[in-house]
Design a protein around this motif. Structure first.
Motif, PDB file in Angstrom:
ATOM      1  N   TYR A   9       0.817  -1.201   0.000  1.00  0.00           N
ATOM      2  CA  TYR A   9       0.000   0.000   0.000  1.00  0.00           C
ATOM      3  C   TYR A   9       0.851   1.251   0.000  1.00  0.00           C
ATOM      4  CZ  TYR A   9      -3.969   2.931   0.902  1.00  0.00           C
ATOM      5  OH  TYR A   9      -4.945   3.872   0.799  1.00  0.00           O
ATOM      6  N   GLN A  13      -2.167  11.127   3.298  1.00  0.00           N
ATOM      7  CA  GLN A  13      -2.747  11.777   4.486  1.00  0.00           C
ATOM      8  C   GLN A  13      -3.059  13.245   4.259  1.00  0.00           C
ATOM      9  OE1 GLN A  13       0.763  10.176   6.016  1.00  0.00           O
ATOM     10  NE2 GLN A  13      -0.077  10.032   8.057  1.00  0.00           N
ATOM     11  N   GLU A  14      -2.464  13.835   3.217  1.00  0.00           N
ATOM     12  CA  GLU A  14      -2.732  15.239   2.956  1.00  0.00           C
ATOM     13  C   GLU A  14      -4.087  15.457   2.301  1.00  0.00           C
ATOM     14  OE1 GLU A  14       1.255  15.708   0.853  1.00  0.00           O
ATOM     15  OE2 GLU A  14       1.011  17.681   1.761  1.00  0.00           O
ATOM     16  N   PHE A  15      -4.729  14.365   1.914  1.00  0.00           N
ATOM     17  CA  PHE A  15      -6.010  14.497   1.222  1.00  0.00           C
ATOM     18  C   PHE A  15      -7.054  15.004   2.203  1.00  0.00           C
ATOM     19  CE2 PHE A  15      -7.779  13.337  -2.906  1.00  0.00           C
ATOM     20  CZ  PHE A  15      -9.107  13.622  -2.696  1.00  0.00           C
ATOM     21  N   SER A  16      -7.546  16.187   1.963  1.00  0.00           N
ATOM     22  CA  SER A  16      -8.455  16.813   2.915  1.00  0.00           C
ATOM     23  C   SER A  16      -9.492  17.629   2.149  1.00  0.00           C
ATOM     24  CB  SER A  16      -7.676  17.746   3.846  1.00  0.00           C
ATOM     25  OG  SER A  16      -7.153  18.819   3.087  1.00  0.00           O
ATOM     26  N   LEU A  28       3.409   6.776   6.465  1.00  0.00           N
ATOM     27  CA  LEU A  28       2.653   6.253   7.598  1.00  0.00           C
ATOM     28  C   LEU A  28       3.179   6.903   8.855  1.00  0.00           C
ATOM     29  CD1 LEU A  28       2.642   2.542   6.498  1.00  0.00           C
ATOM     30  CD2 LEU A  28       0.761   4.166   6.367  1.00  0.00           C
ATOM     31  N   GLY A  29       2.860   8.217   8.944  1.00  0.00           N
ATOM     32  CA  GLY A  29       3.340   8.981  10.072  1.00  0.00           C
ATOM     33  C   GLY A  29       2.610   8.615  11.338  1.00  0.00           C
ATOM     34  N   GLN A  30       2.968   9.301  12.363  1.00  0.00           N
ATOM     35  CA  GLN A  30       2.340   9.044  13.649  1.00  0.00           C
ATOM     36  C   GLN A  30       0.893   9.500  13.627  1.00  0.00           C
ATOM     37  OE1 GLN A  30       4.731  11.054  16.603  1.00  0.00           O
ATOM     38  NE2 GLN A  30       6.498  10.799  15.295  1.00  0.00           N
ATOM     39  N   LEU A  37      -1.972   8.174  12.799  1.00  0.00           N
ATOM     40  CA  LEU A  37      -3.006   7.811  11.833  1.00  0.00           C
ATOM     41  C   LEU A  37      -4.161   7.112  12.537  1.00  0.00           C
ATOM     42  CD1 LEU A  37      -1.574   6.388   8.499  1.00  0.00           C
ATOM     43  CD2 LEU A  37      -3.212   8.227   8.808  1.00  0.00           C
ATOM     44  N   ASP A  93       1.080  14.852  12.109  1.00  0.00           N
ATOM     45  CA  ASP A  93       0.133  14.184  11.218  1.00  0.00           C
ATOM     46  C   ASP A  93      -0.253  15.187  10.139  1.00  0.00           C
ATOM     47  OD1 ASP A  93      -1.985  13.045   9.863  1.00  0.00           O
ATOM     48  OD2 ASP A  93      -2.900  12.219  11.658  1.00  0.00           O
ATOM     49  N   ASN A 123      -2.525  15.290   8.186  1.00  0.00           N
ATOM     50  CA  ASN A 123      -3.949  15.550   8.072  1.00  0.00           C
ATOM     51  C   ASN A 123      -4.459  16.489   9.157  1.00  0.00           C
ATOM     52  OD1 ASN A 123      -6.156  14.907   6.341  1.00  0.00           O
ATOM     53  ND2 ASN A 123      -7.080  13.932   8.108  1.00  0.00           N
ATOM     54  N   GLU A 141      -4.277   0.946   5.973  1.00  0.00           N
ATOM     55  CA  GLU A 141      -4.153   2.296   5.434  1.00  0.00           C
ATOM     56  C   GLU A 141      -5.215   2.562   4.380  1.00  0.00           C
ATOM     57  OE1 GLU A 141      -0.388   0.844   7.072  1.00  0.00           O
ATOM     58  OE2 GLU A 141      -1.678   0.096   5.481  1.00  0.00           O
TER      59      GLU A 141
END
Lengths: 185, 474
Positions: free
Chosen positions: A21, A69-72, B35-37, B39, B198, B200, B254
């Protein structure tokens, strides 16, 4: 040595499987605008200046590194605005050309409203867009989404040529903001 | 390249375009581990409605999360030159033998201002001056500040001091601008790093008021001619396509995260169809009065931008916001620049608190800096960087009742005029960030949530209580 090689292969394979992934990424801000330029460009003059302005206004909200993770919601908003601007300028450019000179909308009559978007006309737009934005063919469920959009434009009215422009801008934006374009596998 | 069946006449055009796109879309080599902290922890709260059982601050009007802002003095400011430090939890009861490299002497007659909990330098603190100039007398009894004495590296982004990510994780999500706003293009929104890394949880980077407005309105200028129904059609089309296409990206834990992220991201747009009134501080009479701005104020001026951050954070439109004031590495050999920066920060702190008062909202802030400075002995001429002369301040305004303080200071300074590094929070800036979270939760009566939000941090009740500055809500 053989044992070492075996262990190495197992570790590599295991790492490969468990990190499969990890290949997912999303387009970063440079890749997004470069993709739009490549598909819909080139632009010059006032159109180019306008797109540059929109890009500068939105790029801070676009993914910086391309991490999933930047997908927002900020990314969706910024991409919608940026792609909306690109699509708008692209449609305006095509409008100014004759049928034979156009790249994307050779079957569209800009003097007519959205009711002209028969299955044939719609397919003539969707299939090339699908290849350009998604690098694959359109799936039937995806086509339904666009058919629904056309139906909503038709029922919403009015039957004006300006609505054709908006519909084309909408179709183009949907491709540009889709996961199949923004996410890279 | 995948072989694609295309009708003959269009072959050349599409394949040429495709080839050019392939070059541009070429995947870059060796991406860092994304895969940062956080999540998994984040997924637990990212879709948790912010109004629900995470609780909130019962202001007596309605239950809302307590608004939170970070004020970041980037560079290593002289906070102990403004706020009293001492050897005990009540610094006045344990004064240092000398303050000659901290820029003032608290033993001077009339040297202390005790209006805001932790004493400040009445004669020399420009932060105090800025606060007093911009707060009405009615505000002051209900506004208190306390400090954490700790070491931090000088003039660097690496100190994990910024607690905004923890506050986000605790449930303070903006109604429209979910993650909050920041004036530095970084993961924390300011100079110092987030405690919790993170991507996000990254605030929206804004440089002017237009950026703030755009962050809460779908489409911007590109769809301004569209009716609401057509914008809604577009958004629903985006959501439908996302639902069709997400299956290609699922795989492993993920994949579920990405599914949740994209679902929330696309779905949020439905809340932002119409441009929202009330985001622009220049249109709000209260903000105009507090910040001295009007309809023609420069949207990119610092004062206007901070007013936008404060307004939207305090009224709940935005999550926690971060304002970074640059140029606070002011060891120039004199006190002039330091006074200027301190005053600028004090002005904005005061205005934010005053705005909260006029909007009848509570307000909690963290004032932080990366390191500190020392003065030439006996003067206020800031001479050099000094990481042990660091501190973090938290401030709490409660419109209903004056905050009660358990102590004024966590950790302490030594007679060497530096923070003691062997205390619980003295050596690790991240622990200061967690202590800010603990205080934020405590004043809302939510301290019991700390263990879940910060597992393994301050694990004993004694340790947790020892970092509290304010009395908790019962």
């Amino acid at each position: 040595m053989n044992r070492l090689r075996f262990v190495f292969v197992v570790v590599v394979c295991f790492t490969g499987i468990s990190n499969s992934y990890a290949n997912l990424k999303i387009r970063n801000f440079r890749e997004i605008v470069a993709g739009f330029d490549s598909i819909m460009g080139p632009f010059s003059g006032n159109a180019a200046a306008y797109l540059q302005m929109v890009y500068l206004n939105t790029k801070d909200q676009l993914p910086r590194f391309g991490y999933p993770q930047e997908f927002s919601s900020s990314v969706v908003l910024a991409t919608s605005e940026l792609s909306g601007a690109y699509c708008q300028k692209m449609v305006e450019r095509e409008m100014a050309l004759g049928f034979a000179e156009r790249t994307f909308f050779s079957e569209v009559d800009f003097e007519l409203g959205p009711k002209q978007f028969s299955n044939y006309v719609l397919r003539s737009i969707l299939e090339p867009f699908s290849i350009l934005f998604w690098q694959r063919e359109l799936r039937s469920k995806e086509k339904e989404v666009f058919s629904n959009i056309v139906a909503e434009f038709n029922s919403d009215g009015p039957e004006l040529k300006q609505e054709t422009v908006k519909l084309l801008q909408t179709i183009c934006t949907l491709f540009a903001t889709s996961l199949s374009h923004l996410a890279l596998n | 390249m995948k072989k694609i069946k295309i009708k003959s006449k269009e072959n050349k055009i599409w394949i040429e375009k495709l080839q050019s796109i392939k070059k541009l879309g070429h995947r870059l080599a060796s991406r860092r581990d994304f895969l940062g902290q956080g999540l998994i922890a984040f997924s637990a709260v990212s879709f948790f409605p912010w109004r629900k059982a995470l609780g909130g601050f019962e202001s007596g009007f309605e239950t809302d999360p307590l608004p939170f802002m970070v004020f970041d003095m980037a560079g290593g400011a002289a906070l102990p030159g403004n706020f009293l430090v001492g050897k005990t939890a009540i610094p006045e009861e344990g004064l240092l033998s000398s303050y000659n490299t901290l820029g003032w002497d608290p033993r001077e007659a009339g040297g202390l201002n005790r209006d805001f909990g932790l004493p400040m330098s009445a004669k020399y603190s420009k932060i105090l001056q800025g606060i007093l100039e911009n707060t009405s007398p009615a505000v002051r009894p209900n506004f208190k500040m306390g400090s954490f004495c700790h070491f931090a590296q000088d003039d660097t982004a690496s100190n994990r001091l910024n607690a905004s990510s923890l506050i986000l994780k605790s449930g303070l999500r903006g109604k429209l601008i979910t993650n909050g706003l920041g004036t530095t293009d970084s993961f924390s929104g300011g100079q110092s790093s987030q405690v919790l890394y993170d991507p996000n949880l990254r605030p929206i980077f804004v440089r002017n008021v237009s950026d703030v407005i755009r962050s809460a309105h779908f489409g911007g200028s590109s769809f301004q001619d569209f009716s609401e129904s057509k914008v809604r059609s577009l958004i629903q089309g985006e959501i439908s396509l996302r639902d069709q296409q997400i299956s290609e990206y699922l795989g492993g834990p993920e994949g579920e995260e990405f599914e949740n992220l994209t679902k929330a991201a696309y779905g949020k747009s439905l809340d932002l169809i119409n441009s929202v009134d009330g985001l622009d501080p220049r249109e709000n009479p209260i903000t105009r009065a507090v910040y001295g701005i009007d309809a023609n104020s420069d949207p990119s001026a610092v004062n206007t931008v901070v007013s936008a951050l404060s307004l939207n954070t305090i009224n709940g439109t935005s999550g926690p916001s971060v304002w970074a004031l640059g140029g606070c590495d002011y060891h120039t050999g004199n006190q002039t620049e330091g006074d200027g920066k301190d005053h600028e920060m004090g002005v904005q702190l005061g205005r934010s608190v005053e705005l909260a008062y006029r909007l009848k909202k509570p307000f909690f802030f963290q004032l932080l800096t990366d390191g500190g400075v020392s003065s030439s002995p006996g003067t206020r001429n800031w001479a050099g960087d000094s990481g042990i002369r660091c501190m973090t301040i938290i401030g709490y305004f409660n419109p209903i009742a004056a905050p009660e303080m358990l102590r004024q200071q966590v950790g302490y300074y030594t007679d060497g005029q530096g923070a003691e590094r062997t205390t619980l929070i003295g050596n690790d800036p991240a622990l200061v960030g967690y202590a800010v979270l603990a205080n934020y939760l405590n004043v809302q009566g939510r301290l019991s949530e700390f263990a879940n939000l910060a597992p393994g941090i301050f694990p004993t009740a004694t340790q947790l209580r020892s970092v509290l500055l304010f009395k908790g809500k019962t």
